[in-house]
Design a protein around this motif. Structure first.
Motif, short mmCIF file in Angstrom:
data_model
loop_
_atom_site.label_atom_id
_atom_site.label_comp_id
_atom_site.label_asym_id
_atom_site.label_seq_id
_atom_site.Cartn_x
_atom_site.Cartn_y
_atom_site.Cartn_z
N ARG A 2 -0.88 -1.42 -11.49
CA ARG A 2 0.19 -1.56 -10.32
C ARG A 2 0.80 -0.08 -10.47
O ARG A 2 1.23 0.36 -11.44
N ARG A 29 -3.11 6.96 -1.25
CA ARG A 29 -3.91 5.69 -0.74
C ARG A 29 -5.23 5.68 -0.98
O ARG A 29 -5.84 4.69 -1.59
N ALA A 32 -5.80 5.75 -4.70
CA ALA A 32 -5.67 4.46 -5.33
C ALA A 32 -6.90 3.38 -5.17
O ALA A 32 -7.09 2.63 -6.20
N LYS A 33 -7.41 3.24 -3.91
CA LYS A 33 -8.33 2.31 -3.61
C LYS A 33 -9.68 2.89 -4.26
O LYS A 33 -10.48 1.79 -4.75
N HIS A 37 -6.69 0.87 -8.08
CA HIS A 37 -5.52 0.36 -8.55
C HIS A 37 -4.69 -0.11 -7.46
O HIS A 37 -5.08 -0.09 -6.33
N LYS A 38 -3.69 -0.82 -7.78
CA LYS A 38 -3.03 -1.53 -6.44
C LYS A 38 -1.67 -0.82 -6.19
O LYS A 38 -0.86 -0.55 -7.39
N ILE A 40 1.84 -0.65 -4.85
CA ILE A 40 2.81 -1.65 -4.35
C ILE A 40 3.59 -1.22 -3.32
O ILE A 40 4.00 -1.77 -2.29
#
Length: 240
Positions: A2, A29, A32-33, A37-38, A40
């Protein structure tokens, strides 16, 4: 993992590199994608200098708090200089995340690894990046200051607010004071009354009675009327 994202622009940084909030958002973004990873959420600071401490940046403070309280396991930034353009602020912020048990990632270079006594070069290289970011900020600040100084030497308005009857016109270095249409009738009325022999105090009372308001104050004063006359005529007026 997260992660909480953080992005920042200052007037200076955005003007120099064009790395605006939307571009930073996309970079965060996408990274992370791609890396599974998420994300938040993404916190941001707009129009805030990278030389300011975290406590003076609401967005960064919120991101760090999320890591400290365990809401996020790490901090994701588009690149290191978005975190800070002052080396001391950069190192203090990284240390805060690491002490909280979090990790730090940059979309342009991957994980920013915690200091390792067996690999001092890692710390040195990161700090070199911070030094150049700080140097870049100082150069930009100096260039803007030199530009304002040069502009002032040509007789154009460089800084501050614009006097009654004028407003800013143009962009960048060409921006200068120009007549403000909605206030010019009042300036003309003041000059006409002064030419007719009225005192500054009398002119102030007439303007108030006619509903011709100054820009900020509730009513006119003799001093504010005198300032308008002197600016419009370009010369001091010794008469009361």
């Amino acid at each position: 993992m997260r992660l909480i994202g953080y992005k920042r622009v200052s007037g200076i940084g955005q003007a120099v590199d064009g790395f605006g909030l939307a571009i930073q958002d996309t970079a965060i973004r996408s990274w992370a994608k791609t890396n599974g990873h998420k994300l938040i959420r993404i916190e941001e600071d707009e129009g805030v200098s990278g030389a300011k401490d975290a406590v003076d940046r609401p967005g960064l403070s919120a991101a760090l708090l999320a890591v400290q309280e365990g809401e996020a396991e790490g901090l994701l930034i588009p690149k290191l200089d978005r975190l800070a353009r002052a080396l001391t602020v950069q190192e203090a912020t990284l240390a805060f995340v690491w002490r909280a048990g979090g990790r730090v990632f940059a979309a342009d270079s991957g994980e920013i690894l915690e200091d390792d006594g067996d690999d001092p070069m890692r710390t040195a290289l990161r700090q070199v990046v911070g030094v150049f970011a700080e140097l870049d900020r100082r150069i930009v600040v100096k260039r803007l200051k030199d530009g304002r100084t040069a502009k002032a030497k040509t007789g154009r308005k460089a800084v501050g607010s614009y006097a009654f009857g004028t407003h800013g016109h143009g962009k960048g270095r060409d921006r200068d004071a120009a007549p403000r249409p909605d206030e010019q009738p009042t300036v003309a009325r003041i000059l006409a009354l002064r030419k007719a022999g009225d005192s500054y105090r009398a002119i102030a009372a007439i303007l108030d009675a006619e509903g011709l308001k100054p820009r900020r104050a509730a009513q006119w004063s003799a001093m504010s009327v005198r300032a308008v006359v002197q600016r419009a005529t370009g010369s001091p007026d010794p008469r009361p």
